[in-house]
Design an enzyme around this catalytic site. Structure first.
Site, short mmCIF file in Angstrom:
data_model
loop_
_atom_site.label_atom_id
_atom_site.label_comp_id
_atom_site.label_asym_id
_atom_site.label_seq_id
_atom_site.Cartn_x
_atom_site.Cartn_y
_atom_site.Cartn_z
N ARG A 56 0.68 -1.48 0.03
CA ARG A 56 -0.04 0.05 0.12
C ARG A 56 1.06 1.29 -0.03
O ARG A 56 1.61 1.39 0.92
CB ARG A 56 -0.78 0.05 1.30
N TYR A 97 5.02 6.11 9.63
CA TYR A 97 5.38 4.70 10.39
C TYR A 97 6.05 3.83 9.28
O TYR A 97 6.76 2.64 9.74
CB TYR A 97 4.13 4.07 11.01
N HIS A 134 -3.30 4.99 5.03
CA HIS A 134 -4.78 4.58 5.20
C HIS A 134 -5.64 5.46 4.40
O HIS A 134 -6.52 4.79 3.59
CB HIS A 134 -5.04 4.59 6.59
#
Length: 427
Positions: free
Chosen positions: A311, A323, A315
C-alpha cells in the site's frame, strides 16, 4: 506404553495443485501454488527507542525487478486494454487528490496507489454475468465494470449528480441491475458472506456465477471472514476472494497481525484452493482470477487468492504513513505495477510503440479531464432533498430475480405437512 500420535500437518509452497500428497492418510502435506517470479526476503520489526515506537525493515531490498509472467489467457489487445484501465485508475485518484487539496472533497479520500493491477486485472477477468463487491481501494474495478470516473469523483464531492445523490462522501454505492455490483460495506469482512449469498441465490435460480470480492490482510483476520468463506466452501459456492496482502493494516505491519507465512495457507483450513500471486503483476492477477472464475462457473466452489504488494499511500489522505520504513517504500516503488506493464508492452513484447503509448496516455488524460469538469459542474444537492430516498415509498422500485424465479414444487391438494422438519442442505 506411550500413546501414538499422528504426525503434524505441514504446509508447503510450490507450483503444484493444492491437494493431499501423501499415500498415508495420517500424514497430510499440502501445497500452495506460488506463481511469483520473485519471493522477497525481508521482515518489518518494531523498535522502541526513548519511549517512541518505530518500525525498521530487515533483509534484502536490493534485488532486481523481475519481468512479468506471460499470461496464458490475455491477448495483445487485452493487455493494452488492461494497461489503459490501470492508467485511468491512477489518473482518477491523482485528480481526486487535487480536488481534495482544492477543498472540493467532502471528507477524506482513499487511494489504491500500487494496487491498480490487483483491482483492475481481477475485475477484468470477470464475465458480464458475474458479480463483484469492491472495497474502498478497488476504485479501478468500478472503471473496468463500466462506471464513469465522474461517479467516483462526484461521490467524494457529495454532488447531486453522484450515484447516492450527495448522501455519501465515499464509494458506498452499487448497481445490482446493470453492472452486478454490490455496494461496499465499511465493516471489513462483511462483503464475504454477502457475496456467498449472491452466488447461492444465483444457483437457486439455476446459474453458476462467480462472485468476486476483496479483503485486506488486516480485514482477513475478522470473524465474519471465516464465517462467510467457510459457508461458501461447505456449499461449493462460486466465491472468489482476493486477499490484498499489502503489508499494512492501517499502521500495523503484517508481522504483527498473523503468524502464518502466507495468508493463502488459510485456504487449507477451508478445504479450498489457495494461490499466491505478485499483486504488482497484472498478468498473474488476471490469470489466477480467471482460473477461479472458471472454477466458479463449473460449480466447483470458492478460491482464495493472495496478492502480495504494498500500500503506497497511508490509510487515507489524512495519513502520511510516516510509520512505514522509507527503504520499504522505495523497494515497492521500483515495482510500480503500471510501469512494469508499460515496460512489458513497449520493450519486452513490443506491442506498443513509444508514439502509440504517448497517444494512449494523452487519451486517458483527456478523458479524465472531461470527467473532472462534469463532476465539478454538478451542483450540490438542495437541502430539502435530504428527506427523499431514505425510505421506500409506494412504487419507488421493484426488486426482481436476476435470472428467474426458483422452481418450487407444490404439494398436491389435501396433502398433510410432514410431522418433522428435516434439516435443509442448500446443495
Amino acid at each position: 506404553m506411550a500413546k501414538k500420535t499422528a504426525p503434524p500437518k505441514t504446509a508447503v509452497r510450490n507450483a503444484s495443485n493444492h491437494r493431499p500428497k501423501s499415500a498415508n492418510p495420517a500424514t497430510r502435506t499440502y501445497t500452495i501454488p506460488d506463481y511469483r517470479l520473485e519471493q522477497p526476503n525481508f521482515t518489518v520489526r518494531q523498535v522502541l527507542e526513548g519511549g517512541q515506537v518505530r518500525y525498521e525493515v530487515e533483509g534484502s531490498l536490493s534485488g532486481p525487478v523481475p519481468p512479468l509472467r506471460k499470461s496464458k489467457y490475455l491477448s495483445r489487445q487485452q493487455h493494452i486494454e488492461l494497461y489503459r484501465w490501470m492508467l485511468l485508475n491512477r489518473k482518477m485518484e491523482q485528480t481526486l487528490e487535487n480536488l481534495y487539496k482544492q477543498g472540493k472533497v467532502v471528507g477524506g479520500v482513499y487511494f489504491g496507489l500500487g494496487q491498480e493491477a490487483c483491482s483492475c486485472a481481477s475485475a477484468y477477468a470477470l464475465d458480464k454475468d458475474d458479480w463483484f463487491a469492491p472495497m474502498i481501494r478497488n476504485q479501478g474495478a468500478l472503471l473496468v465494470r463500466g462506471f464513469p470516473a465522474r461517479d467516483t469523483m462526484m461521490q467524494y464531492m457529495a454532488k447531486a449528480g453522484s450515484p447516492t445523490k450527495g448522501r455519501d462522501g465515499t464509494s458506498h454505492f452499487g448497481d445490482i441491475h446493470e453492472r452486478n455490483m454490490v455496494s461496499p460495506i465499511s465493516m471489513l469482512g462483511d462483503l464475504i458472506p454477502v457475496l456467498a449469498g449472491v452466488a447461492l441465490g444465483a444457483r437457486l435460480q439455476g446459474r453458476n456465477v462467480a462472485a468476486l470480492t476483496w479483503i485486506g490482510d488486516g480485514g482477513q483476520s475478522t470473524g465474519v471472514t471465516y464465517e462467510g468463506l467457510n459457508f461458501a466452501a461447505v456449499q461449493d459456492l462460486g466465491l472468489v476472494l482476493l486477499v490484498e496482502s499489502n503489508l499494512w493494516a492501517y499502521s500495523t505491519p503484517s508481522e504483527m497481525q498473523y503468524k502464518v507465512k502466507d495468508l493463502a495457507e488459510r485456504a487449507i483450513a477451508y478445504g479450498i484452493p489457495g494461490v499466491i500471486v505478485d499483486g504488482t503483476d497484472a498478468c498473474q492477477v488476471y490469470d489466477a482470477t480467471r482460473d477461479a472464475v472458471e472454477r466458479a462457473h463449473r460449480g466447483q466452489g470458492p478460491t482464495l487468492i493472495e496478492a502480495k504488494m504494498m500500500r503506497m499511500k497511508g490509510h487515507a489522505i489524512h495519513d502520511a504513513a510516516d510509520y512505514v520504513p522509507k527503504p520499504l517504500l522505495e523497494y515497492w516503488r521500483r515495482r510500480d505495477p503500471i510501469a512494469r506493464l508499460e515496460n512489458y508492452l513497449l520493450n519486452q513484447m513490443k506491442w506498443l510503440t513509444a508514439t502509440e503509448n504517448r497517444d494512449l496516455m494523452a487519451g486517458v488524460d483527456e478523458q479524465i479531464e472531461r470527467e473532472r469538469e462534469a463532476a465539478v459542474a454538478s451542483p450540490m444537492p438542495v437541502p430539502e432533498s435530504a428527506v427523499g430516498g431514505v425510505y421506500c415509498e409506494d412504487g419507488c422500485h421493484q426488486i426482481k430475480p436476476k435470472y428467474g424465479m426458483p422452481k418450487v414444487r407444490k404439494a398436491p391438494p389435501g396433502a398433510l405437512p410432514a410431522s418433522t422438519d428435516a434439516a435443509v442442505h442448500l446443495k
